[in-house]
Design a protein around this motif. Sequence first.
Motif, mmCIF file in Angstrom:
data_model
loop_
_atom_site.group_PDB
_atom_site.id
_atom_site.type_symbol
_atom_site.label_atom_id
_atom_site.label_comp_id
_atom_site.label_asym_id
_atom_site.label_seq_id
_atom_site.Cartn_x
_atom_site.Cartn_y
_atom_site.Cartn_z
ATOM 1 N N ASN A 1 2.559 4.992 0.065
ATOM 2 C CA ASN A 1 2.489 6.253 0.806
ATOM 3 C C ASN A 1 3.801 6.985 0.535
ATOM 4 O O ASN A 1 4.821 6.692 1.147
ATOM 5 C CB ASN A 1 2.306 6.018 2.299
ATOM 6 N N VAL B 1 0.876 -1.166 0.000
ATOM 7 C CA VAL B 1 0.000 0.000 0.000
ATOM 8 C C VAL B 1 0.916 1.219 0.000
ATOM 9 O O VAL B 1 1.703 1.406 0.923
ATOM 10 C CB VAL B 1 -0.931 0.012 1.235
ATOM 11 N N LYS C 1 -3.913 9.046 -0.822
ATOM 12 C CA LYS C 1 -5.263 9.590 -0.696
ATOM 13 C C LYS C 1 -5.342 11.097 -0.466
ATOM 14 O O LYS C 1 -6.434 11.648 -0.473
ATOM 15 C CB LYS C 1 -6.037 8.844 0.381
ATOM 16 N N HIS D 1 -6.839 3.297 -6.113
ATOM 17 C CA HIS D 1 -7.520 3.520 -4.838
ATOM 18 C C HIS D 1 -8.378 4.779 -4.932
ATOM 19 O O HIS D 1 -7.878 5.836 -5.344
ATOM 20 C CB HIS D 1 -6.481 3.677 -3.723
ATOM 21 N N ASN D 2 -9.630 4.663 -4.618
ATOM 22 C CA ASN D 2 -10.535 5.792 -4.425
ATOM 23 C C ASN D 2 -10.992 6.496 -5.703
ATOM 24 O O ASN D 2 -12.147 6.832 -5.841
ATOM 25 C CB ASN D 2 -9.913 6.806 -3.441
ATOM 26 N N ARG E 1 -2.334 4.167 -3.084
ATOM 27 C CA ARG E 1 -3.274 4.805 -2.159
ATOM 28 C C ARG E 1 -3.217 6.322 -2.236
ATOM 29 O O ARG E 1 -4.204 6.952 -2.519
ATOM 30 C CB ARG E 1 -2.993 4.328 -0.739
ATOM 31 N N SER F 1 -12.310 -1.935 2.324
ATOM 32 C CA SER F 1 -11.782 -2.113 3.673
ATOM 33 C C SER F 1 -12.937 -2.300 4.639
ATOM 34 O O SER F 1 -13.934 -1.580 4.564
ATOM 35 C CB SER F 1 -10.968 -0.881 4.087
ATOM 36 N N HIS G 1 -9.692 -0.377 -5.354
ATOM 37 C CA HIS G 1 -9.959 -0.546 -3.925
ATOM 38 C C HIS G 1 -10.601 0.738 -3.426
ATOM 39 O O HIS G 1 -10.082 1.832 -3.680
ATOM 40 C CB HIS G 1 -8.674 -0.834 -3.149
ATOM 41 N N ILE H 1 -1.401 -1.401 -4.178
ATOM 42 C CA ILE H 1 -2.518 -0.461 -4.045
ATOM 43 C C ILE H 1 -1.914 0.932 -4.015
ATOM 44 O O ILE H 1 -1.189 1.286 -3.087
ATOM 45 C CB ILE H 1 -3.357 -0.712 -2.778
#
Length: 189
Positions: A9, A7, A39, A66-67, A37, A106, A81, A35
């Motif tokens: 970051n 994931v 965000k 993601h998102n 992410r 999640s 995801h 993933i």
Amino acid sequence: MYKKICVTNRHLVNGDYFEQIRHVMTCNNKADYLIVREKDLSPLEYEDILKGIISLDINRDCIIAHNFIDVARNLNINNIHLPFNKFIENGGKKGNLRDFRAVGTSVHSLDDCMKAQELGVDYLIAGHIFTTDCKKGLEPRGVSFLQEICANSTVAVFAIGGIDFNNAKECINAGASGVCLMSTYMRLN
């Protein structure tokens, strides 16, 4: 052997973000899936990051957006995801997300797990299992929570939260199909 999901970051990376992603996807302990992410980005910024990852020439089937549903569709990323609320708002894979090959969400309760399955989810991420800096001050749900989710799920469950290569086996022993690692992969040498 269990599956490992990285994931991302970018704030945890020391050095070049894209080189770190390349390393994570090719090293001895490589991730099976990624993933993306990130965000805190706008859709346009996220699209730029995703394009950069695609340019690394890693297997596109391993990339999970993601998102940002529209960005994933625009870039032909077939896996998405979503946070639980967004997954529900879109009607899951039985609703607005049926064009994706794999749709995950999640979960933080058994009720979430059951609702996600009703809407055709392909996999679940359950957490947070162990103490983690990402959820500072929040009590981890623990391995017993993971066991409960795994026992009641008809789809693959991946554990997240404070997981590293040393405690991953506890999650697998609890019934998880694999684990999600953020800090471990973002700081991996």
